[in-house]
Design a protein around this motif. Structure first.
Motif, PDB file in Angstrom:
ATOM      1  N   MET A   1       0.877  -1.175   0.000  1.00  0.00           N
ATOM      2  CA  MET A   1       0.000   0.000   0.000  1.00  0.00           C
ATOM      3  C   MET A   1       0.910   1.219   0.000  1.00  0.00           C
ATOM      4  N   ILE A   2       0.851   2.016  -1.069  1.00  0.00           N
ATOM      5  CA  ILE A   2       1.737   3.170  -1.148  1.00  0.00           C
ATOM      6  C   ILE A   2       0.938   4.420  -1.516  1.00  0.00           C
ATOM      7  N   GLY A   3       1.451   5.552  -1.078  1.00  0.00           N
ATOM      8  CA  GLY A   3       0.799   6.827  -1.365  1.00  0.00           C
ATOM      9  C   GLY A   3       1.338   7.907  -0.455  1.00  0.00           C
TER      10      GLY A   3
ATOM     11  N   LEU B   1       5.242   8.024  -7.295  1.00  0.00           N
ATOM     12  CA  LEU B   1       5.493   6.754  -6.610  1.00  0.00           C
ATOM     13  C   LEU B   1       5.286   5.562  -7.552  1.00  0.00           C
ATOM     14  N   GLN B   2       4.354   5.689  -8.490  1.00  0.00           N
ATOM     15  CA  GLN B   2       4.134   4.598  -9.442  1.00  0.00           C
ATOM     16  C   GLN B   2       5.384   4.392 -10.291  1.00  0.00           C
TER      17      GLN B   2
ATOM     18  N   THR C   1       9.935   0.965 -11.521  1.00  0.00           N
ATOM     19  CA  THR C   1      11.381   0.789 -11.672  1.00  0.00           C
ATOM     20  C   THR C   1      11.877  -0.335 -10.758  1.00  0.00           C
ATOM     21  N   ALA C   2      11.364  -0.380  -9.534  1.00  0.00           N
ATOM     22  CA  ALA C   2      11.806  -1.383  -8.550  1.00  0.00           C
ATOM     23  C   ALA C   2      11.229  -2.765  -8.830  1.00  0.00           C
TER      24      ALA C   2
ATOM     25  N   PHE D   1      -1.316  -3.369 -10.450  1.00  0.00           N
ATOM     26  CA  PHE D   1      -1.576  -2.387  -9.391  1.00  0.00           C
ATOM     27  C   PHE D   1      -2.926  -1.738  -9.643  1.00  0.00           C
ATOM     28  N   VAL D   2      -3.442  -1.104  -8.604  1.00  0.00           N
ATOM     29  CA  VAL D   2      -4.699  -0.370  -8.688  1.00  0.00           C
ATOM     30  C   VAL D   2      -4.477   1.026  -8.129  1.00  0.00           C
TER      31      VAL D   2
END
Length: 171
Positions: free
Chosen positions: A8-10, A97-98, A103-104, A110-111
């Motif tokens: 979960m990122i943001g 962040l996307q 890249t990683a 993803f959503v």
């Protein structure tokens, strides 16, 4: 049983923890809890005839003081980019962040979760920008951790696409 790691990122305070709590425990709290580092929860999902244990890595939000620790992304099979619909800057942060996540991790499912849809009258996201992303193949979903709107559907869609990504193409 299959296990999949989902990050979960943001940006800071977009509702990542609230989405996880709503999904895993079915609860919502008005009390704000800032995530420090990472918190891991799990839930079993049935999709495509399989049971998947989704390991949800709730990563600390990004702001001017904290940046995404890409080491936390390692081994993820998918991720949820969370945006606060009332804060347009969180959309810009999600786009950045996307690119870091891609890249990683490479091209994995993803959503883009457009959270706080219960406050739609206060949203300040440009629909044209969201539509542009959809046109390029991004999966986007308006949702609300507060009301539960589309939270189960968001994770079910991601789980299905993670499983489908494992299947080699026929032909």
């Amino acid at each position: 049983m299959i296990q999949k790691k989902v990050c979960m990122i943001g940006a800071f305070a977009v509702g990542k923890t609230s989405l996880v709590r709503r999904y895993v425990s079915g609860i919502y709290s008005q009390r704000y809890l800032s995530t420090v580092g990472v918190k891991i929860d799990r839930r079993v999902i049935a999709t495509l005839g399989e049971e998947i244990t989704v390991m949800l890595w709730d990563l600390a939000g990004e702001d001017e003081f904290h940046s995404l620790r890409t080491s936390y992304l390692r081994g993820a099979a998918g991720y949820v980019l969370v945006v606060d619909g009332t804060r347009p800057r969180s959309f810009d942060t999600a786009l950045r962040l996307q690119r870091i996540a891609e890249t990683a991790l490479g091209d994995i499912p993803f959503v883009l979760a457009l959270n706080k849809h219960d406050l739609a009258e206060s949203w300040r996201l440009e629909e044209a920008a969201v539509e542009e992303l959809r046109a390029t193949g991004w999966h986007t979903m308006p949702c609300s951790a507060k009301t539960g709107e589309a939270v189960d559907a968001l994770f079910a869609d991601l789980a299905r696409r993670m499983l489908e990504a494992e299947v080699p193409p026929r032909g």
